[in-house]
Scaffold this active site. Structure first.
Site, mmCIF file in Angstrom:
data_model
loop_
_atom_site.group_PDB
_atom_site.id
_atom_site.type_symbol
_atom_site.label_atom_id
_atom_site.label_comp_id
_atom_site.label_asym_id
_atom_site.label_seq_id
_atom_site.Cartn_x
_atom_site.Cartn_y
_atom_site.Cartn_z
ATOM 1 C CG ASP A 1 -10.154 7.182 6.871
ATOM 2 O OD1 ASP A 1 -9.084 7.299 6.245
ATOM 3 O OD2 ASP A 1 -10.204 7.124 8.118
ATOM 4 C CD GLU B 1 -6.918 5.241 2.491
ATOM 5 O OE1 GLU B 1 -5.792 4.876 2.869
ATOM 6 O OE2 GLU B 1 -7.855 5.434 3.293
ATOM 7 C CE LYS C 1 -6.695 8.587 8.051
ATOM 8 N NZ LYS C 1 -7.171 7.357 8.698
ATOM 9 C CE LYS D 1 -3.239 2.457 3.088
ATOM 10 N NZ LYS D 1 -3.920 2.383 4.395
ATOM 11 C CG ASP E 1 -2.096 5.103 5.339
ATOM 12 O OD1 ASP E 1 -1.973 4.095 6.060
ATOM 13 O OD2 ASP E 1 -3.145 5.382 4.744
ATOM 14 N NE ARG F 1 -10.793 -1.422 3.404
ATOM 15 C CZ ARG F 1 -11.334 -1.631 4.604
ATOM 16 N NH1 ARG F 1 -12.479 -2.286 4.707
ATOM 17 N NH2 ARG F 1 -10.746 -1.194 5.689
#
Length: 523
Positions: free
Chosen positions: A368, A370, A298, A286, A309, A372
């Site tokens: 949020d 996102e 968020k 990712k 992330d 996946r």
């Protein structure tokens, strides 16, 4: 003999220490500012290899000093013995460190290496006999701990706070003692360097770390490591049907990318380890370079760490760069779907329906969730186009896994027991442990949608429903999903972990892929 760490990712980056070998005892190394010696725990305090020789040379009773200082030999305990200038052995030598190694297990040696590294920051060189406690397997643990315990990153205008020692010299207990061979050292440095690289990429701030920047880093890495390289820009992604990546990235001023790296093992490695057609492993990481949550925004506090992330993508890039050093015997393709999840007038909305690479559709009920969405495209592409024997994805995916596991162990899902077992074993050995969760089919109803093939935010047991969502894109390919959101951030310096983004997973993947047969018993 020395082994050089990876080249810096950024011009202003601090590099890890160079690790070198010597047949001299630690106290005989010319130019070392510090000598680090092991202290073993037990009913009676015991000093390890080289301590007696060092004490005689320096005119010190090191055991008495250790006892007087209250040393116990507990793992990571450090006793500092300063030396007068112009001592009897070397004008350069300033300090002796007595470092607790517990029972000298691989875990003990990894943690002792990290403790030594923190105690010697800013030094020119440190010589140590600690690795000689276990020349067979301890070298890998000790060097990894010492390299990662040295890690630091800052953008200060003045002097840096965390400058690692320039060199770590692994010395034998005696001048005649053999410590370790070249291959073992190179493998150890590759593992430590991969953890360092993954941490560095995850630590770079998001005003620099766009998807295009990440693709540039991958291109540089590919040139250094001799990997194949390809990148899809936003137009190619749209034309190619990567609707998940496009959907997540469409709200950002920095458009998305899909990065691909290809590793092929040397002919000698393949011949020595496999007589079959060389199989292909696909790693998917990712690459969300910043996650605001999108329109499902968020809270401010939750956004503070979202530069990391893309840790899964950093882990895949770092792993790909080190495959040759660990003599990986299989083909490996690394895919990093990279996007910034931003808020703007063009952001995807709750209620939007996205079409993925394999034609499956997803209703977006939470922008949020996102990660996946971009991972689904990359997994579907791998399953359809790359004839993979195995797909393994790694992502800081769900807050739910952190609730379940805390911050010292990652989550693992798999549709193949042999693959799950191999990854669990590799993680435990590398110091990056995982816990296996069930792919509980009864929860499929949580990700059902009335208008699409799936809902991206099924809720409930969130780590499990996220894994169930991704599983469909792998089809019948053996697949594992590593949810590292629980270990993506380290709250404080602890063992080989440094406060901040962790880069968790690179050592586990390299330990697995560097084994003689990574796909043994996988269906």
């Amino acid at each position: 003999m020395s082994s050089a760490p990876p080249r810096p990712v950024l011009p202003s980056q601090v590099s890890p220490p160079v690790v070198a070998l010597s047949r001299l005892a630690a106290h005989e190394i010319v130019g070392a500012e510090v000598v680090a010696l092991p202290v073993l725990a037990g009913e009676e305090l015991t000093l390890g290899p080289g301590a007696a020789e060092a004490g005689d040379a320096l005119g010190l009773d090191l055991l008495a000093l250790a006892e007087a200082s209250g040393a116990t030999g507990a793992t990571g305990e450090v006793i500092t013995v300063p030396l007068p200038l112009g001592g009897p052995d070397s004008a350069d030598l300033r300090v002796v460190l007595l470092v607790g190694v517990g029972a000298s297990s691989p875990t003990d040696l990894r943690r002792a290496g990290a403790a030594m590294a923190r105690a010697t920051r800013g030094r020119g060189a440190v010589a140590t006999t600690i690795a000689s406690l276990d020349p067979d397997v301890g070298i890998e643990a000790f060097v990894t701990g010492a390299m990662l315990g040295s890690f630091g990153f800052d953008w200060r205008a003045g002097e840096r706070e965390h400058v690692p020692t320039r060199q770590i010299v692994l010395a034998g207990a005696t001048p005649e003692g053999e410590l370790v061979d070249r291959h073992a050292l190179e493998r150890a440095v590759a593992l430590g360097g991969a953890g360092w690289r993954a941490r560095m990429l995850a630590t770079v701030p998001s005003n620099l770390k766009s998807p295009a920047w990440l693709a540039e880093q991958a291109e540089t890495l590919a040139a250094e490591a001799g990997l194949g390289y390809r990148v899809w820009d936003e137009k190619q992604l749209a034309d190619g049907g990567f609707g998940g990546i496009i959907g997540v990235g469409q709200g950002s001023a920095t458009p998305p990318r899909l990065i691909r790296l290809d590793y092929t093992p040397a002919k000698g490695v393949r011949a020595a380890r496999s007589t079959r057609r060389t199989p292909t492993v696909v790693l998917v990481g990712k690459g969300i370079t910043f996650d605001s949550g999108g329109i499902s925004i968020k809270p401010a506090q939750a956004m503070a760490s979202m530069k990391r992330d893309m840790t899964g993508g950093a882990v895949v890039l770092a792993t790909m760069a080190a495959l040759a050093a660990v003599e990986c015997p299989v083909n490996v393709v690394g895919l990093v779907p990279a996007a910034e999840n931003a808020v703007s007038g063009t952001s995807m909305r709750p209620g939007d329906v996205l079409r993925h690479y394999d034609g499956r559709t997803t209703e977006v009920t939470n922008t949020d969730a996102e990660g996946r969405l971009v991972m689904a495209d990359a997994i579907a592409y791998a399953a359809a186009e790359l004839d993979p024997a195995v797909i393994v994805d790694v992502a800081t995916l769900t807050g739910a896994v952190k609730v379940a596991l805390g911050q010292e162990i990652g989550g693992l899902f798999a549709n193949d027991d042999a693959l799950a077992g191999a990854l669990l074993q590799a993680g435990a050995g590398a110091g990056e442990p995982f816990w296996r969760f069930p792919l509980f089919a009864a929860y499929e109803e949580r990700i059902a949608s009335k208008v699409a093939d799936a809902d991206n935010a099924g809720g409930g047991p969130g780590a499990i429903t996220a894994a169930l969502f991704l599983q469909h894109f792998a089809g019948d390919v053996p697949w594992a999903h590593l949810d590292i959101a629980s270990v993506g951030d380290v709250p404080e310096d602890r063992f080989e972990w440094t406060q901040g983004p962790s880069g968790f997973g690179a050592r586990a993947l390299l330990t697995w892929l560097g084994s003689p047969d990574p796909l043994k018993d996988v269906r």
